[in-house]
Design an enzyme around this catalytic site. Structure first.
Site, short mmCIF file in Angstrom:
data_model
loop_
_atom_site.label_atom_id
_atom_site.label_comp_id
_atom_site.label_asym_id
_atom_site.label_seq_id
_atom_site.Cartn_x
_atom_site.Cartn_y
_atom_site.Cartn_z
N ASP A 32 0.94 39.30 70.67
CA ASP A 32 1.84 38.62 71.61
C ASP A 32 3.06 39.51 71.88
O ASP A 32 3.20 40.58 71.30
CB ASP A 32 2.28 37.26 71.04
CG ASP A 32 2.44 36.20 72.14
OD1 ASP A 32 2.97 36.56 73.21
OD2 ASP A 32 2.04 35.05 71.92
N HIS B 229 -4.72 28.87 81.34
CA HIS B 229 -4.19 27.92 82.33
C HIS B 229 -2.82 28.35 82.86
O HIS B 229 -2.34 27.79 83.85
CB HIS B 229 -4.15 26.50 81.78
CG HIS B 229 -3.15 26.26 80.70
ND1 HIS B 229 -3.16 25.13 79.92
CD2 HIS B 229 -2.09 26.98 80.23
CE1 HIS B 229 -2.17 25.16 79.06
NE2 HIS B 229 -1.51 26.28 79.23
#
Length: 330
Positions: free
Chosen positions: A189, A237
């Site tokens: 990340d 998403h």
């Protein structure tokens, strides 16, 4: 009526949480209406209304003249508890609620409202550090409850090394490593997210099994290699279709033959008429990101185009996801 007044219950929960009502009640005999009024400096009338509403919503229980936490509130709304969900409550109230009040603007503008794309590179760029911290606490709260359902629904007994792409908070990794003793995981990340994630890993006592790799899955030419499974939990998403395809292409390139990718997300029905949770999350992505909730069929098509085979869909019920789409590299 329930649809029209849905925000009433949300605001009652948000304000009670802001007042730290549930945390203050934990481990106590509870509060009477008069005691609540004195503690918060309210008059008796609004104090009675607040406690009555919280009890009616299942947030509190009445025992004699005292109001105490319900089991649900004690587990999820008390600061410091393992499954504390308050970060999501605060983030939704402070960040998303004002934007949802401008949903019409988002529909006609087709752009996020919780941040300004004309002057910010992402929803985190230039954001208040306190609110960013709240956001990631919220994501952890959603993920830790969802991760247990995901662990029950999938079989990772043959996986030795898992790469959690965009896995800030490490909630999935903590749950899965506790479930599978052979498993080692890595969170991949952004640097600031990794910094926020390390305390979670240390707190879980899994520093020897969960690692951190700083990176950006768009800016980096390739994803870290050497993993036999890649997890994309509540990631795709956030992004438009072309971006999703690019991420899946990098996943395919990073995996060895036989490796698998697991997409855990809110899946819209292939008929695009539900379910409610995925449909509402899709509109939430309209005000927050450039993405939407996708169907299992869409993920399946993109996985096939990337080169994956043996694609299957698993349905389950969790706060942040209602299923997973899994593909394997031949």
């Amino acid at each position: 009526m329930a649809l029209v007044t849905g925000f009433w219950a949300a605001k009652i929960l948000a304000v009670a949480h802001e007042l730290q009502l549930f945390t203050r009640l934990s481990g106590t005999p509870g509060l009477t209406i008069e005691q609540c009024a004195r503690q918060y400096g309210m008059e008796r009338r609004p104090s009675e209304m607040l406690l009555t509403a919280c009890a009616a919503l299942g947030l509190l229980e009445r025992r004699g003249e005292h109001y105490v936490n319900s089991p649900m509130s004690e587990e999820y709304l008390v600061q410091g508890k393992p499954q504390y969900f308050g970060g999501w409550v605060e983030m939704a109230d402070r960040r998303e609620y004002p934007a949802w009040m401008r949903l019409k603007d988002a529909l006609y503008g087709n752009r996020p409202l919780t941040w300004d794309p004309t002057r910010q590179k992402s929803l985190f760029d230039g954001e208040d550090p306190t609110l960013v911290g709240i956001f990631w606490e919220a994501m952890y709260a959603l993920s830790i409850t969802t991760s247990r359902v995901l662990a029950d629904a999938t079989d990772l007994s043959a996986v030795r090394r898992l790469l959690d792409v965009g896995g800030g908070g490490a909630a999935n990794d903590i749950t899965l490593c506790n479930r599978y003793p052979q498993l080692k995981a890595t969170v991949y990340d952004l640097p600031f997210v990794c910094a926020l994630t390390k305390p979670k890993i240390d707190q879980a006592g899994l520093g020897d099994r969960i690692g951190l790799v700083e990176g950006d899955f768009f800016a980096d030419a390739q994803l870290p290699a050497g993993y036999d499974a890649i997890l994309l939990s509540m990631i795709l998403h956030d992004w438009a279709e072309d971006d999703c395809r690019a991420i899946l292409g990098k996943c395919f390139a990073a995996l060895p033959p036989g490796g698998q990718v697991i997409i855990s997300d809110q899946l819209v029905d292939d008929t695009k008429d539900g379910p409610v949770g995925a449909a509402l999350m899709s509109l939430n992505m309209l005000i927050e990101t450039w993405g939407r909730s996708y169907t299992a069929a869409e993920y399946g098509d993109w996985l096939t185009a990337a080169g994956f085979t043996d694609i299957k869909t698993i349905r389950f019920d969790a706060p942040a996801a209602n299923g997973a789409v899994i593909g394997r590299k031949p």
